[in-house]
Scaffold this motif. Structure first.
Motif, PDB file in Angstrom:
ATOM      1  N   GLU A 128       8.510  13.592 -10.078  1.00 47.93           N
ATOM      2  CA  GLU A 128       9.087  13.214  -8.787  1.00 47.93           C
ATOM      3  C   GLU A 128       8.456  11.876  -8.388  1.00 47.93           C
ATOM      4  O   GLU A 128       7.654  11.305  -9.113  1.00 47.93           O
ATOM      5  CB  GLU A 128       8.803  14.292  -7.734  1.00 47.93           C
ATOM      6  CG  GLU A 128       9.495  15.626  -8.032  1.00 47.93           C
ATOM      7  CD  GLU A 128      10.828  15.817  -7.318  1.00 47.93           C
ATOM      8  OE1 GLU A 128      11.117  15.034  -6.381  1.00 47.93           O
ATOM      9  OE2 GLU A 128      11.579  16.733  -7.694  1.00 47.93           O
ATOM     10  N   ILE A 129       8.859  11.390  -7.210  1.00 43.60           N
ATOM     11  CA  ILE A 129       8.419  10.062  -6.794  1.00 43.60           C
ATOM     12  C   ILE A 129       7.182  10.145  -5.912  1.00 43.60           C
ATOM     13  O   ILE A 129       7.174  10.850  -4.897  1.00 43.60           O
ATOM     14  CB  ILE A 129       9.550   9.361  -6.010  1.00 43.60           C
ATOM     15  CG1 ILE A 129      10.825   9.257  -6.860  1.00 43.60           C
ATOM     16  CG2 ILE A 129       9.095   7.979  -5.521  1.00 43.60           C
ATOM     17  CD1 ILE A 129      10.726   8.344  -8.053  1.00 43.60           C
ATOM     18  N   GLY A 130       6.141   9.426  -6.293  1.00 40.93           N
ATOM     19  CA  GLY A 130       4.965   9.267  -5.443  1.00 40.93           C
ATOM     20  C   GLY A 130       4.855   7.814  -5.017  1.00 40.93           C
ATOM     21  O   GLY A 130       5.570   6.956  -5.533  1.00 40.93           O
ATOM     22  N   ALA A 131       3.959   7.549  -4.063  1.00 41.34           N
ATOM     23  CA  ALA A 131       3.771   6.163  -3.624  1.00 41.34           C
ATOM     24  C   ALA A 131       2.359   5.999  -3.074  1.00 41.34           C
ATOM     25  O   ALA A 131       1.848   6.888  -2.394  1.00 41.34           O
ATOM     26  CB  ALA A 131       4.799   5.790  -2.560  1.00 41.34           C
ATOM     27  N   PRO A 132       1.730   4.853  -3.379  1.00 38.88           N
ATOM     28  CA  PRO A 132       0.366   4.630  -2.896  1.00 38.88           C
ATOM     29  C   PRO A 132       0.303   4.007  -1.513  1.00 38.88           C
ATOM     30  O   PRO A 132      -0.736   4.038  -0.865  1.00 38.88           O
ATOM     31  CB  PRO A 132      -0.201   3.662  -3.928  1.00 38.88           C
ATOM     32  CG  PRO A 132       0.998   2.868  -4.357  1.00 38.88           C
ATOM     33  CD  PRO A 132       2.176   3.797  -4.287  1.00 38.88           C
ATOM     34  N   LEU A 133       1.386   3.370  -1.073  1.00 37.47           N
ATOM     35  CA  LEU A 133       1.358   2.616   0.184  1.00 37.47           C
ATOM     36  C   LEU A 133       2.424   3.160   1.123  1.00 37.47           C
ATOM     37  O   LEU A 133       3.543   3.455   0.694  1.00 37.47           O
ATOM     38  CB  LEU A 133       1.634   1.129  -0.070  1.00 37.47           C
ATOM     39  CG  LEU A 133       0.650   0.403  -0.988  1.00 37.47           C
ATOM     40  CD1 LEU A 133       1.144  -1.021  -1.269  1.00 37.47           C
ATOM     41  CD2 LEU A 133      -0.739   0.361  -0.354  1.00 37.47           C
ATOM     42  N   TYR A 134       2.060   3.244   2.400  1.00 38.50           N
ATOM     43  CA  TYR A 134       2.969   3.749   3.414  1.00 38.50           C
ATOM     44  C   TYR A 134       2.989   2.753   4.571  1.00 38.50           C
ATOM     45  O   TYR A 134       2.009   2.042   4.801  1.00 38.50           O
ATOM     46  CB  TYR A 134       2.500   5.108   3.958  1.00 38.50           C
ATOM     47  CG  TYR A 134       2.545   6.260   2.972  1.00 38.50           C
ATOM     48  CD1 TYR A 134       1.683   6.310   1.879  1.00 38.50           C
ATOM     49  CD2 TYR A 134       3.433   7.309   3.160  1.00 38.50           C
ATOM     50  CE1 TYR A 134       1.727   7.387   0.992  1.00 38.50           C
ATOM     51  CE2 TYR A 134       3.475   8.389   2.286  1.00 38.50           C
ATOM     52  CZ  TYR A 134       2.616   8.426   1.212  1.00 38.50           C
ATOM     53  OH  TYR A 134       2.661   9.481   0.347  1.00 38.50           O
ATOM     54  N   SER A 135       4.083   2.762   5.320  1.00 44.18           N
ATOM     55  CA  SER A 135       4.124   1.881   6.494  1.00 44.18           C
ATOM     56  C   SER A 135       5.050   2.464   7.547  1.00 44.18           C
ATOM     57  O   SER A 135       5.845   3.369   7.274  1.00 44.18           O
ATOM     58  CB  SER A 135       4.633   0.479   6.109  1.00 44.18           C
ATOM     59  OG  SER A 135       6.003   0.528   5.754  1.00 44.18           O
ATOM     60  N   ILE A 136       4.936   1.928   8.755  1.00 48.23           N
ATOM     61  CA  ILE A 136       5.975   2.090   9.765  1.00 48.23           C
ATOM     62  C   ILE A 136       6.543   0.688   9.985  1.00 48.23           C
ATOM     63  O   ILE A 136       5.798  -0.262  10.224  1.00 48.23           O
ATOM     64  CB  ILE A 136       5.436   2.697  11.073  1.00 48.23           C
ATOM     65  CG1 ILE A 136       5.005   4.157  10.823  1.00 48.23           C
ATOM     66  CG2 ILE A 136       6.499   2.626  12.180  1.00 48.23           C
ATOM     67  CD1 ILE A 136       4.561   4.915  12.053  1.00 48.23           C
ATOM     68  N   ASN A 137       7.857   0.574   9.858  1.00 45.11           N
ATOM     69  CA  ASN A 137       8.493  -0.745   9.742  1.00 45.11           C
ATOM     70  C   ASN A 137       7.811  -1.491   8.593  1.00 45.11           C
ATOM     71  O   ASN A 137       7.655  -0.926   7.524  1.00 45.11           O
ATOM     72  CB  ASN A 137       8.478  -1.497  11.065  1.00 45.11           C
ATOM     73  CG  ASN A 137       9.254  -0.744  12.150  1.00 45.11           C
ATOM     74  OD1 ASN A 137      10.164   0.013  11.832  1.00 45.11           O
ATOM     75  ND2 ASN A 137       8.886  -0.928  13.394  1.00 45.11           N
ATOM     76  N   ASP A 138       7.360  -2.699   8.818  1.00 42.16           N
ATOM     77  CA  ASP A 138       6.814  -3.466   7.701  1.00 42.16           C
ATOM     78  C   ASP A 138       5.292  -3.518   7.718  1.00 42.16           C
ATOM     79  O   ASP A 138       4.714  -4.336   7.024  1.00 42.16           O
ATOM     80  CB  ASP A 138       7.377  -4.895   7.734  1.00 42.16           C
ATOM     81  CG  ASP A 138       6.998  -5.631   9.001  1.00 42.16           C
ATOM     82  OD1 ASP A 138       6.679  -4.950  10.012  1.00 42.16           O
ATOM     83  OD2 ASP A 138       7.012  -6.870   9.008  1.00 42.16           O
ATOM     84  N   LYS A 139       4.634  -2.664   8.507  1.00 46.37           N
ATOM     85  CA  LYS A 139       3.178  -2.766   8.604  1.00 46.37           C
ATOM     86  C   LYS A 139       2.482  -1.437   8.353  1.00 46.37           C
ATOM     87  O   LYS A 139       2.925  -0.381   8.824  1.00 46.37           O
ATOM     88  CB  LYS A 139       2.783  -3.246  10.004  1.00 46.37           C
ATOM     89  CG  LYS A 139       3.186  -4.678  10.305  1.00 46.37           C
ATOM     90  CD  LYS A 139       2.476  -5.709   9.425  1.00 46.37           C
ATOM     91  CE  LYS A 139       2.933  -7.112   9.753  1.00 46.37           C
ATOM     92  NZ  LYS A 139       2.924  -7.999   8.580  1.00 46.37           N
ATOM     93  N   MET A 140       1.371  -1.529   7.653  1.00 39.03           N
ATOM     94  CA  MET A 140       0.494  -0.381   7.518  1.00 39.03           C
ATOM     95  C   MET A 140      -0.276  -0.185   8.821  1.00 39.03           C
ATOM     96  O   MET A 140      -0.440  -1.127   9.608  1.00 39.03           O
ATOM     97  CB  MET A 140      -0.467  -0.602   6.343  1.00 39.03           C
ATOM     98  CG  MET A 140       0.255  -0.672   5.000  1.00 39.03           C
ATOM     99  SD  MET A 140      -0.797  -1.190   3.631  1.00 39.03           S
ATOM    100  CE  MET A 140      -1.855   0.262   3.462  1.00 39.03           C
TER     101      MET A 140
END
Ligand SMILES: [Cu+2]
Length: 481
Positions: free
Chosen positions: A218-230
């Motif tokens: 499945e898909i994982g991700a190391p980086l998350y944001s709200i709109n374009d900012k962490m």
């Protein structure tokens, strides 16, 4: 405070004064020939092209975006307004822009399966439609990605589309747009979206014999944001005690369901998928799946500096949050305190068990996982088959359909119907009425029932809004007889 004032509070990349959004025809690239569809100048223009997103200082990702903004420019229009949107594609692959939640014809809906023409590579297309219904809609790429995690919903091609009506959503002082996203997706067997299963949750579709085959990637991700900012990298949401903040929340993730909280504050949920709910209710936590929108009003009555963020520590610490800062607070560090969690339940926002008119026809749809197929990717079956289904799903104009979604897999799936709204009838046996959505989560081993009036002739795509599931079989095309 007027609209122009309160939009300043949201991320500058999401919100622009409306004058920024309305590009007159004269500002377009003059080298491009005007398409022959109509001579009317467009109300909006979008340019699909590679762009960089600075999620935080020294964390810059490369993706494809709309008009060099992620999320793309806010497209704001009036209900019933005829709008023309001119899209140029400065990439090497065909693209489709899907107008999610709008009741518009197949040829402009933005899905290849429905027959919408593409925006060709290094070409252009023009989408023209009457904007309906009012509410929080959005737009996004609707290409298949398959094994290419740099296409479709994995890119930055998403944006808010607001259709304003004469009906006021209630008094508020600021309006903010918050889109939840992950970045740099990779394939893994460690499903990062796994929420602890609620033992109280009924599982009416659980097979008697569990499937012991190992699940695929499945898909994982190391980086998350709200709109374009962490979290912490962007401007805080600046508020004053006593203010009412209208939040338009969108889950623009290709893969993950998210839960959002803000300690000491309630979200008064007023609309789901942009459609006003019969019984607005306060909740501590909003759960929102890919494709869904939640509109909520938050009363600012606990001065401090807080984190509005994802409940899972790993997602919040990897960026999914925004600082909420009351005026005149000396306290430097924003605080995260986990809000009391309650199970998300759509039905609390509905009319209790009002009877639904009997449908003309009931269509059962059974969803199953084929774990770990070629390349270790799960495949998905709708009534025993991967997409396509040869004329299996037929609507007759004017008839009322009851769709019963049987989820015989151990994942939750956000199921999206294009070009139509449906009304929730029951979730895992719990009845409700008056909640109109375009995307509904069917819980793991659960069941959801919705009613739909077939009043939008044309090809109509139905699919799981998790990109990987959609790409590997979880899709069906409804035709009108
Ligand atoms: Cu799915």
């Amino acid at each position: 405070m007027n609209r122009r004032d309160f939009v300043r509070f949201a991320s500058a990349t999401v919100i622009a004064a409306s004058t920024d959004l309305l590009h007159p025809a004269s500002t377009q690239a003059s080298a491009l020939p005007e398409p022959a569809l109509t001579s009317r100048p467009p109300d909006f223009t979008l340019r699909i092209a590679p762009t960089l997103v600075e999620l935080a200082p020294n964390v810059v990702v490369s993706t494809i975006g709309y008009s060099n903004k992620v999320p793309g420019p806010l497209l704001r229009m009036r209900a019933g307004q005829r709008v023309a949107i001119h899209v140029t594609n400065d990439t090497d692959v065909p693209e489709y822009v899907h107008w999610h939640g709008l009741l518009i014809p197949s040829d402009v809906d933005g899905a290849a399966e429905e027959g919408t023409p593409p925006v060709p590579p290094h070409g252009q297309n023009r989408y023209e439609f009457v904007a309906n219904p009012a509410g929080s809609r959005w737009y996004h790429s609707h290409t298949m990605a398959m094994l290419d995690l740099h296409r479709g919903a994995y890119t930055g091609q998403f944006g808010f589309l607001m259709i304003d009506s004469a009906h006021d959503p209630g008094r508020y002082d600021q309006e903010v747009f918050l889109a939840l996203r992950e970045w740099q997706p990779y394939l893994t067997q460690m499903d990062p979206d796994e929420q602890a299963a609620d033992p109280q949750s009924p599982t009416p579709e659980k097979p008697a014999q569990p499937d012991m085959r190992p699940s695929g990637l499945e898909i994982g991700a190391p980086l998350y944001s709200i709109n374009d900012k962490m979290l912490g990298a962007g401007e805080p949401l600046r508020v004053k005690e006593g203010q009412r903040i209208l939040i338009h929340l969108l889950n623009a993730s290709p893969s993950q369901i998210h839960r959002i909280g803000l300690f000491g504050h309630h979200f008064q949920v007023i609309a789901l998928d942009g459609n006003p709910v019969p019984s607005p209710q306060p909740v501590n936590v909003i759960e929102i799946a890919p494709g869904e929108r939640v509109d909520a009003i938050v009363e600012m009555n606990l001065p401090g500096v807080w984190i509005l963020g994802e409940l899972r520590d790993v997602a919040r610490r990897s960026g999914m949050g925004i600082v909420v800062e009351y005026a005149n607070q000396a306290q430097p560090r924003p605080q995260w305190i986990a809000p009391a969690n309650a199970r998300w339940d759509y039905t609390i926002f509905g009319k209790p068990a009002a009877p639904h008119p009997a449908p003309d026809q009931t269509i059962n749809m059974v969803f199953e996982k084929v774990p770990g197929g070629p390349n270790g990717i799960n495949h998905w079956l709708v009534n025993g088959k991967e997409y396509p289904h040869d004329r299996e799903f037929i609507f007759r104009q004017g008839l009322r359909y009851r769709l019963v979604f049987h989820n015989r897999s151990d994942d939750s799936h956000p199921l999206h119907m294009h070009r139509h709204l449906f009304e929730l009838v029951e979730i895992n046996g719990k009845p409700t009425a008056g909640i109109h959505k375009d995307t509904v989560v069917v819980p793991a081993f659960g069941r959801a029932t919705v009613d739909l009036l077939a009043d939008q002739p044309g090809l109509t795509l139905f699919h799981c809004h998790i990109q990987q599931h959609m790409d590997f079989g979880f899709m069906a095309l409804f035709r009108y007889a």
